[in-house]
Design an enzyme around this catalytic site. Structure first.
Site, PDB file in Angstrom:
ATOM      1  N   GLU A  21       0.387  -2.925  16.817  1.00  0.00           N
ATOM      2  CA  GLU A  21      -0.857  -2.975  17.602  1.00  0.00           C
ATOM      3  C   GLU A  21      -1.815  -3.964  16.961  1.00  0.00           C
ATOM      4  O   GLU A  21      -1.576  -4.418  15.836  1.00  0.00           O
ATOM      5  CB  GLU A  21      -1.482  -1.571  17.677  1.00  0.00           C
ATOM      6  CG  GLU A  21      -1.669  -0.947  16.323  1.00  0.00           C
ATOM      7  CD  GLU A  21      -2.009   0.538  16.370  1.00  0.00           C
ATOM      8  OE1 GLU A  21      -1.838   1.171  17.423  1.00  0.00           O
ATOM      9  OE2 GLU A  21      -2.474   1.032  15.332  1.00  0.00           O
ATOM     10  N   CYS A  37       2.788  20.476 -16.828  1.00  0.00           N
ATOM     11  CA  CYS A  37       3.587  19.615 -17.700  1.00  0.00           C
ATOM     12  C   CYS A  37       4.447  20.477 -18.634  1.00  0.00           C
ATOM     13  O   CYS A  37       3.930  21.378 -19.307  1.00  0.00           O
ATOM     14  CB  CYS A  37       2.643  18.722 -18.505  1.00  0.00           C
ATOM     15  SG  CYS A  37       3.495  17.715 -19.738  1.00  0.00           S
ATOM     16  N   GLN A  44       0.844  -1.193   0.000  1.00  0.00           N
ATOM     17  CA  GLN A  44       0.000   0.000   0.000  1.00  0.00           C
ATOM     18  C   GLN A  44       0.883   1.248   0.000  1.00  0.00           C
ATOM     19  O   GLN A  44       0.387   2.357  -0.104  1.00  0.00           O
ATOM     20  CB  GLN A  44      -0.880   0.022   1.253  1.00  0.00           C
ATOM     21  CG  GLN A  44      -1.784  -1.171   1.395  1.00  0.00           C
ATOM     22  CD  GLN A  44      -2.453  -1.195   2.760  1.00  0.00           C
ATOM     23  OE1 GLN A  44      -3.419  -0.482   3.001  1.00  0.00           O
ATOM     24  NE2 GLN A  44      -1.932  -2.001   3.654  1.00  0.00           N
ATOM     25  N   HIS A  59      -1.393   1.197  -4.460  1.00  0.00           N
ATOM     26  CA  HIS A  59      -1.725   2.620  -4.293  1.00  0.00           C
ATOM     27  C   HIS A  59      -0.779   3.505  -5.106  1.00  0.00           C
ATOM     28  O   HIS A  59      -0.610   4.685  -4.811  1.00  0.00           O
ATOM     29  CB  HIS A  59      -1.678   3.012  -2.809  1.00  0.00           C
ATOM     30  CG  HIS A  59      -2.777   2.382  -1.998  1.00  0.00           C
ATOM     31  ND1 HIS A  59      -2.823   2.426  -0.628  1.00  0.00           N
ATOM     32  CD2 HIS A  59      -3.884   1.688  -2.381  1.00  0.00           C
ATOM     33  CE1 HIS A  59      -3.910   1.775  -0.195  1.00  0.00           C
ATOM     34  NE2 HIS A  59      -4.558   1.322  -1.237  1.00  0.00           N
ATOM     35  N   ALA A  88       8.455  -4.163  12.808  1.00  0.00           N
ATOM     36  CA  ALA A  88       8.618  -4.954  11.584  1.00  0.00           C
ATOM     37  C   ALA A  88      10.077  -5.331  11.352  1.00  0.00           C
ATOM     38  O   ALA A  88      10.373  -6.463  10.966  1.00  0.00           O
ATOM     39  CB  ALA A  88       8.078  -4.154  10.397  1.00  0.00           C
ATOM     40  N   SER A 140       0.468  -2.876   8.703  1.00  0.00           N
ATOM     41  CA  SER A 140      -0.755  -2.244   8.187  1.00  0.00           C
ATOM     42  C   SER A 140      -1.846  -2.336   9.234  1.00  0.00           C
ATOM     43  O   SER A 140      -2.024  -3.388   9.860  1.00  0.00           O
ATOM     44  CB  SER A 140      -1.221  -2.926   6.895  1.00  0.00           C
ATOM     45  OG  SER A 140      -2.476  -2.392   6.511  1.00  0.00           O
ATOM     46  N   SER A 141      -2.579  -1.230   9.403  1.00  0.00           N
ATOM     47  CA  SER A 141      -3.703  -1.255  10.347  1.00  0.00           C
ATOM     48  C   SER A 141      -4.843  -2.103   9.791  1.00  0.00           C
ATOM     49  O   SER A 141      -5.776  -2.427  10.502  1.00  0.00           O
ATOM     50  CB  SER A 141      -4.179   0.170  10.622  1.00  0.00           C
ATOM     51  OG  SER A 141      -4.513   0.803   9.409  1.00  0.00           O
ATOM     52  N   CYS A 182       1.511  13.588 -16.131  1.00  0.00           N
ATOM     53  CA  CYS A 182       0.645  14.632 -16.690  1.00  0.00           C
ATOM     54  C   CYS A 182      -0.731  14.023 -16.961  1.00  0.00           C
ATOM     55  O   CYS A 182      -0.848  12.992 -17.630  1.00  0.00           O
ATOM     56  CB  CYS A 182       1.237  15.180 -17.984  1.00  0.00           C
ATOM     57  SG  CYS A 182       0.092  16.287 -18.838  1.00  0.00           S
TER      58      CYS A 182
HETATM   59  P1  NAD Z   1      -1.668   2.857   8.729  1.00  0.00           P
HETATM   60  O1  NAD Z   1      -0.931   4.114   9.050  1.00  0.00           O
HETATM   61  O2  NAD Z   1      -3.152   2.868   8.757  1.00  0.00           O
HETATM   62  O3  NAD Z   1      -1.203   1.716   9.729  1.00  0.00           O
HETATM   63  C1  NAD Z   1       0.154   1.496  10.017  1.00  0.00           C
HETATM   64  C2  NAD Z   1       0.205   0.380  11.063  1.00  0.00           C
HETATM   65  O4  NAD Z   1       1.558   0.055  11.249  1.00  0.00           O
HETATM   66  C3  NAD Z   1      -0.363   0.804  12.428  1.00  0.00           C
HETATM   67  O5  NAD Z   1      -1.278  -0.188  12.890  1.00  0.00           O
HETATM   68  C4  NAD Z   1       0.895   0.878  13.322  1.00  0.00           C
HETATM   69  O6  NAD Z   1       0.648   0.429  14.637  1.00  0.00           O
HETATM   70  C5  NAD Z   1       1.818  -0.064  12.624  1.00  0.00           C
HETATM   71  N1  NAD Z   1       3.238   0.253  12.786  1.00  0.00           N
HETATM   72  C6  NAD Z   1       3.833   1.468  12.837  1.00  0.00           C
HETATM   73  N2  NAD Z   1       5.170   1.349  12.918  1.00  0.00           N
HETATM   74  C7  NAD Z   1       5.418   0.002  12.927  1.00  0.00           C
HETATM   75  C8  NAD Z   1       6.605  -0.769  12.997  1.00  0.00           C
HETATM   76  N3  NAD Z   1       7.817  -0.204  13.104  1.00  0.00           N
HETATM   77  N4  NAD Z   1       6.493  -2.119  12.962  1.00  0.00           N
HETATM   78  C9  NAD Z   1       5.278  -2.728  12.895  1.00  0.00           C
HETATM   79  N5  NAD Z   1       4.110  -2.037  12.827  1.00  0.00           N
HETATM   80  C10 NAD Z   1       4.195  -0.693  12.841  1.00  0.00           C
HETATM   81  O7  NAD Z   1      -1.081   2.357   7.331  1.00  0.00           O
HETATM   82  P2  NAD Z   1      -1.764   1.517   6.168  1.00  0.00           P
HETATM   83  O8  NAD Z   1      -2.505   0.354   6.725  1.00  0.00           O
HETATM   84  O9  NAD Z   1      -0.668   1.296   5.176  1.00  0.00           O
HETATM   85  O10 NAD Z   1      -2.854   2.507   5.527  1.00  0.00           O
HETATM   86  C11 NAD Z   1      -2.623   3.882   5.390  1.00  0.00           C
HETATM   87  C12 NAD Z   1      -2.631   4.437   3.969  1.00  0.00           C
HETATM   88  O11 NAD Z   1      -1.704   5.529   3.860  1.00  0.00           O
HETATM   89  C13 NAD Z   1      -2.176   3.446   2.941  1.00  0.00           C
HETATM   90  O12 NAD Z   1      -2.908   3.687   1.788  1.00  0.00           O
HETATM   91  C14 NAD Z   1      -0.713   3.812   2.667  1.00  0.00           C
HETATM   92  O13 NAD Z   1      -0.382   3.627   1.307  1.00  0.00           O
HETATM   93  C15 NAD Z   1      -0.658   5.300   2.904  1.00  0.00           C
HETATM   94  N6  NAD Z   1       0.657   5.726   3.472  1.00  0.00           N
HETATM   95  C16 NAD Z   1       1.816   5.293   2.891  1.00  0.00           C
HETATM   96  C17 NAD Z   1       3.051   5.652   3.418  1.00  0.00           C
HETATM   97  C18 NAD Z   1       4.311   5.177   2.738  1.00  0.00           C
HETATM   98  O14 NAD Z   1       4.325   5.032   1.514  1.00  0.00           O
HETATM   99  N7  NAD Z   1       5.377   4.882   3.502  1.00  0.00           N
HETATM  100  C19 NAD Z   1       3.118   6.441   4.567  1.00  0.00           C
HETATM  101  C20 NAD Z   1       1.906   6.889   5.146  1.00  0.00           C
HETATM  102  C21 NAD Z   1       0.672   6.510   4.588  1.00  0.00           C
END
Ligand code: NAD
Length: 257
Positions: A223, A155, A104, A122, A239, A196-197, A130
């Protein structure tokens, strides 16, 4: 048989041959990219709904707000480097156990870590497209123009509206990667959901899709998530530490980098 979640996760990984990883923002926090919900995160002072896709396309103020956000926060993403969790997934792929990473994230860190098959459902924020002629440019080029004072960059070839290749709120998800992600989840033998949440659909639905198709499910997250009850193993931890330990135990012969 071990009752330790890391040990049980490692046994499942060791026995699996068609692993699919589903990753979210939490896999990149240890690289310095904030996740979605952190209090000091990238969205704390901007409401991403403000630059939803419909607003972005029709309203120059929404585009200016997006590029102000970008000027302030994108350098953090640009400076980020892959961490131990990205490296562990790349090692699993090299060992022939992992079919693809469905992510994501839009930060490009899986590819930077050496993962070759990355399904970006995503999109990818490191490029800009563009909306009129479809020409793509590296994000860094546009960031440089923002630094020189442009607030709604156009663009260079046709004057059309430029938009990040990351999917904005209210924008359709890319059809090919999304359908591939569901095909892979339906045919894997282990789904490894990391950082991912699991509240953003349709990505989150990949978890019950894999489970219903007979795959084992391992969830690694700081969490609890709504899909913990259907997981075979949940690992509550960071992670980087968790994936490094799981992959090291599952593939003791394989160097991680
Ligand atoms: P989210 O922010 O909803 O959830 C992130 C989850 O990761 C949380 O439950 C948190 O507790 C957990 N977390 C945080 N740090 C961690 C670690 N070090 N180890 C293990 N778990 C950890 O993210 P999501 O589910 O990806 O959804 C949010 C949306 O926002 C997605 O569409 C995503 O693409 C986008 N997004 C992307 C980025 C990126 O590209 N790095 C950053 C922010 C948001």
């Amino acid at each position: 048989m071990t009752t330790d979640p890391l040990g049980r996760a490692a046994r499942l990984v060791a026995g699996a041959r068609r692993i699919v990883a589903l990753t979210g923002a939490g896999i990149s926090t240890e690289s310095g990219v904030p996740d979605f919900r952190g209090a000091a995160g990238m969205w704390s002072r901007y409401d991403p709904e403000m630059f939803s896709y419909p607003n972005y396309v029709r309203d120059a103020d929404a585009r200016r707000a997006y590029w102000r956000w970008s000027r302030e926060f994108w350098p953090t993403v640009e400076a980020a480097r892959p961490n131990a969790a990205h490296a562990a997934l790349a090692a699993l792929e090299r060992a022939g156990r992992l079919r693809c990473v469905v992510t994501q994230n839009v930060d490009g860190l899986h590819a930077a870590a050496g993962s070759r098959d990355v399904v970006e459902i995503h999109g990818n924020g490191t490029r800009v497209r563009c909306l009129s002629c479809g020409e793509e440019r590296p994000r860094g080029e546009i960031q440089a123009r923002l630094a020189l004072g442009e607030d709604d960059p156009r663009c260079a070839s046709c004057g059309g509206i430029l938009k990040t290749c990351a999917v904005l709120f209210g924008e359709p998800m890319p059809a090919g990667p999304t359908s591939r992600a569901f095909d892979e989840a339906s045919s894997c033998d282990l789904l490894l959901a990391v950082g991912s949440s699991l509240v953003v659909n349709p990505a989150a639905r990949l978890v019950p899709t894999a489970k219903q198709a007979g795959a084992a499910v391992v969830i690694v997250n700081l969490e609890r998530t709504v899909y913990d009850p259907i997981a075979d193993v949940t690992v509550r931890g960071t992670a980087g530490d968790a994936l490094a330990a799981i992959v090291c135990a599952a593939l003791p012969e394989s160097p991680r980098r």
